[in-house]
Each structure stands twice: as C-alpha cells, then as structure tokens.
Design a protein around this motif. Structure first.
Motif, PDB file in Angstrom:
ATOM      1  N   ILE A  72      -4.728  -5.028 -48.667  1.00 44.57           N
ATOM      2  CA  ILE A  72      -5.391  -6.131 -49.417  1.00 44.57           C
ATOM      3  C   ILE A  72      -6.663  -6.443 -49.469  1.00 44.57           C
ATOM      4  O   ILE A  72      -7.490  -6.442 -50.258  1.00 44.57           O
ATOM      5  N   LEU A  73      -7.197  -6.322 -47.965  1.00 39.79           N
ATOM      6  CA  LEU A  73      -8.676  -6.542 -47.771  1.00 39.79           C
ATOM      7  C   LEU A  73      -9.524  -5.279 -48.335  1.00 39.79           C
ATOM      8  O   LEU A  73     -10.487  -5.685 -49.123  1.00 39.79           O
ATOM      9  N   GLN A  74      -8.770  -4.192 -48.441  1.00 40.63           N
ATOM     10  CA  GLN A  74      -9.673  -3.043 -48.912  1.00 40.63           C
ATOM     11  C   GLN A  74      -9.880  -3.343 -50.485  1.00 40.63           C
ATOM     12  O   GLN A  74     -10.883  -2.915 -51.300  1.00 40.63           O
ATOM     13  N   GLN A  75      -8.820  -3.725 -51.114  1.00 35.39           N
ATOM     14  CA  GLN A  75      -8.769  -4.204 -52.520  1.00 35.39           C
ATOM     15  C   GLN A  75     -10.053  -5.207 -52.783  1.00 35.39           C
ATOM     16  O   GLN A  75     -10.843  -5.201 -53.911  1.00 35.39           O
ATOM     17  N   ARG A  76     -10.134  -6.158 -51.913  1.00 34.49           N
ATOM     18  CA  ARG A  76     -10.975  -7.166 -52.206  1.00 34.49           C
ATOM     19  C   ARG A  76     -12.538  -6.722 -51.967  1.00 34.49           C
ATOM     20  O   ARG A  76     -13.480  -7.171 -52.856  1.00 34.49           O
ATOM     21  N   VAL A  77     -12.641  -5.906 -50.955  1.00 36.05           N
ATOM     22  CA  VAL A  77     -13.835  -5.250 -50.666  1.00 36.05           C
ATOM     23  C   VAL A  77     -14.246  -4.359 -51.677  1.00 36.05           C
ATOM     24  O   VAL A  77     -15.688  -4.424 -52.256  1.00 36.05           O
ATOM     25  N   ASP A  78     -13.320  -3.630 -52.364  1.00 38.44           N
ATOM     26  CA  ASP A  78     -13.703  -2.651 -53.718  1.00 38.44           C
ATOM     27  C   ASP A  78     -14.287  -3.474 -54.890  1.00 38.44           C
ATOM     28  O   ASP A  78     -14.998  -3.457 -55.436  1.00 38.44           O
ATOM     29  N   GLN A  79     -13.721  -4.767 -55.011  1.00 33.99           N
ATOM     30  CA  GLN A  79     -13.942  -5.819 -56.191  1.00 33.99           C
ATOM     31  C   GLN A  79     -15.371  -6.474 -55.741  1.00 33.99           C
ATOM     32  O   GLN A  79     -16.208  -6.286 -56.754  1.00 33.99           O
ATOM     33  N   ILE A  80     -15.769  -6.657 -54.633  1.00 31.90           N
ATOM     34  CA  ILE A  80     -17.086  -7.076 -54.320  1.00 31.90           C
ATOM     35  C   ILE A  80     -17.838  -6.075 -54.533  1.00 31.90           C
ATOM     36  O   ILE A  80     -19.150  -6.393 -54.997  1.00 31.90           O
ATOM     37  N   ASP A  81     -17.590  -4.963 -54.212  1.00 29.89           N
ATOM     38  CA  ASP A  81     -18.603  -3.720 -54.367  1.00 29.89           C
ATOM     39  C   ASP A  81     -18.782  -3.478 -56.073  1.00 29.89           C
ATOM     40  O   ASP A  81     -20.112  -3.375 -56.293  1.00 29.89           O
ATOM     41  N   LEU A  82     -17.949  -3.798 -56.798  1.00 30.96           N
ATOM     42  CA  LEU A  82     -18.078  -3.852 -58.254  1.00 30.96           C
ATOM     43  C   LEU A  82     -18.926  -4.625 -58.834  1.00 30.96           C
ATOM     44  O   LEU A  82     -19.789  -4.901 -59.442  1.00 30.96           O
ATOM     45  N   THR A  83     -18.592  -6.000 -58.228  1.00 27.45           N
ATOM     46  CA  THR A  83     -19.353  -7.333 -58.664  1.00 27.45           C
ATOM     47  C   THR A  83     -20.826  -7.164 -58.228  1.00 27.45           C
ATOM     48  O   THR A  83     -21.883  -7.330 -58.956  1.00 27.45           O
ATOM     49  N   LEU A  84     -21.152  -6.374 -57.120  1.00 29.19           N
ATOM     50  CA  LEU A  84     -22.297  -6.305 -56.606  1.00 29.19           C
ATOM     51  C   LEU A  84     -23.213  -5.286 -57.402  1.00 29.19           C
ATOM     52  O   LEU A  84     -24.469  -5.335 -57.910  1.00 29.19           O
TER      53      LEU A  84
END
Length: 321
Positions: A72-84
């Motif tokens: 779940i955390l990995q999915q959130r990190v991937d979303q943060i990466d896309l936002t950045l």
C-alpha cells in the motif's frame, strides 16, 4: 512378577530356564528408548509441517500484515512520484518560462547518489527486494523534491525582482522607427553583402542617416565601448538577468564603460564603420550568452499589427553587414 522364560535344548531334549544378564537388559532398554525417541521426533517433524504453534501463527500473521502495508505504501509513493513529475513539467514549461528562467536539466533533476551500497543493511531478508525498492524510490523523491524546492526559491526571488526585470529587459527599438520604414535585414541566415557567402545574421539592421540617435533599449550598465573589427564602433550594455544588447557600426559614442544607462537614453549615433555597405545600426540581443531574435523585444513600441509587419520587413529587407 517378571515372566520366566525357557529355551528348548535339543541335546538334552528338555527346556532350560533362560537367565537374563543385567547388561542385556540395559541394552534392550536403551534400544527401546532410542527407537521410541526416533518415532516421536519423526511424528513431531511431520506434524510441524502441517500445524503451527500459536507463536508461529502470530508471526506469520504479522509478516503478512507488514507485507500488505508495504505494498500500500509503495502505491502511495508511486503516486507521489507522478505528482512530483507533474510539478517538474509545470515548473520547466510554465513557471520558469514565464519568468524567463532556463529549464532545469534532467541530469540534475534525476541525479543519483554514487559510492557505497546504501542499502546493504536491508539485504538478506525474505522481503529485501521490496524494502530496497521502496528505499530507493523514497531517496530519489527526496532528492528531486530538494531540487524542486530550490527552483521555487529561484522563482520567488525572480518575482521579487519583477519590477527591476521589467525596467532592465530590452523592450524598445534602438532607433526612432515609428513608421517601421527603417527596418532592413532581420535575424537568421542571409547572404553577406560584402563577402557574398551565406552567414547567420545574429541581429537586426536599421537604416538611418549618419548621426541618428541610438537608444539603450533597457536599463543597464555599459560594459564595452570601442572599435571591434567587422562590427566597427560598438557599444555593449549588460542589463542583468542574463540580458545583453550590442549596438554596432556607430559613428560616435555618448557613453563610456561603467556608465549606468536608462531605457531610451542616447548612447551613440548611427554610422558606417566596420564591415558595412551604408549608414545603419546593427542591433543584437543576447540571452544567457546566446543571440536571440531582437524582433521579440520591441513589445513596448509595437502593436500586434506592427509586430506582424516588422516581421515581414525583416525577412525581406536588405542586409547591410
């Protein structure tokens, strides 16, 4: 009461009483105990393959829960990466463009960290791959966020200096040319009028009688005054924020190196010095050390219709240097 055992004796044709020694009894007992232990151990090992202790069950449940949370955390990190990544695109293509800052090179945005293995302590576990992948992404995002924060600091500083930038940025034509009839040759590839070869013309030419006033097109400081080969008598003004303007083939100067000038101030006069086929001003605009098309820096002088007209005149005009 212990059983009495007999053994048949074929010689005497009678049964003899069997006498058991202590040693024999001990050996039999140890053999029995050993076989029993092997059977019990085999039974325990067999059951352990199918049954778990309460502690093992708790640990297994905890491991499954941690693994799930990691995903779940990995999915959130991937979303943060896309936002950045979206922030970086907007920064380079909108914000830095509006405030005339060069985009940040990808080599800087994506810069990694070399050297020793930073994740050696995470190796050797069941989920080492998952943990190392997560740590790598977090470190990458952390570095990119630092670069992005520095970019925003630069933008904030540029916004604070917006009024000064507007005053210093080249924004008018360098001579009086309200009817645009003095527009000669523009920026781009042209045939040289003297040497007859194809050369890139790094500025714009304006025809005018010798002695016509030449104006500084923005506030700045004079950094060069004097004769310079094919450019003849020329003046260079540094406007700051990466901008510089060049005025060439002048007949006379009215400034000296170190003078601070204002937009519209007379800095010299049209001439015919250097490689020139007639009295004119050769004018260049430099941004971050590279020549750019001066026609894009007359916005305080020209209406949209006049801008379109001067583009046509510059592309079809005669080259004087």
């Amino acid at each position: 009461m212990a059983k009495i055992r007999y053994r048949y004796n074929p010689e005497s044709l009678s049964y003899d009483k069997v006498k058991t020694s202590v040693k024999s009894t001990v050996i039999k007992a140890l053999t029995f105990i050993g076989i029993s232990l092997v059977i019990v151990a085999t039974y325990i090992v067999g059951l352990s393959s199918f049954l778990s202790t309460p502690k093992e069950k708790a640990l297994s449940h905890e491991l499954n829960r941690v693994t799930f949370n990691y995903k779940i955390l990995q999915q959130r990190v991937d979303q943060i990466d896309l936002t950045l990544s979206d922030m970086q695109q907007r920064d380079d293509n909108i914000y830095r463009t509006v405030f005339e800052l060069d985009p940040i090179p990808q080599s800087i945005r994506q810069a990694g960290i070399g050297g020793v293995n930073r994740y050696e302590a995470l190796e050797g576990y069941i989920n080492s791959g998952l943990m190392i992948d997560m740590s790598t992404k977090v470190d990458k995002i952390t570095r990119q966020m630092y670069v992005q924060s520095k970019s925003y600091d630069e933008l904030i500083e540029r916004i604070k200096n917006r009024e000064l930038i507007l005053a210093t940025k080249p924004a008018i034509q360098p001579i009086d040319n309200k009817d645009l009839k003095r527009t000669a040759s523009g920026y781009g590839w042209r045939t040289h009028p003297i040497y007859k070869d194809r050369r890139f013309h790094h500025g714009m030419d304006f025809t005018a009688p010798t002695g016509t006033d030449i104006y500084a097109t923005g506030d700045g400081r004079v950094t060069a005054v004097g004769y310079n080969g094919g450019l003849g008598n020329r003046v260079i003004v540094d406007h700051g924020f990466g901008y510089e303007t060049v005025y060439a083939h002048m007949s006379k100067f009215s400034v000296k190196v170190g003078d601070v000038v204002k937009r519209g101030q007379v800095i010299g006069y049209v001439g015919n010095t250097g490689d020139s086929t007639g009295p004119h001003l050769h004018y260049e605009v430099h941004k971050s050390g590279r020549s750019v098309n001066p026609v894009n820096y007359y916005y305080e002088d020209l209406s949209p219709e006049e801008y379109a007209l001067i583009l046509d005149l510059a592309n079809s005009g005669e080259m004087y240097d």
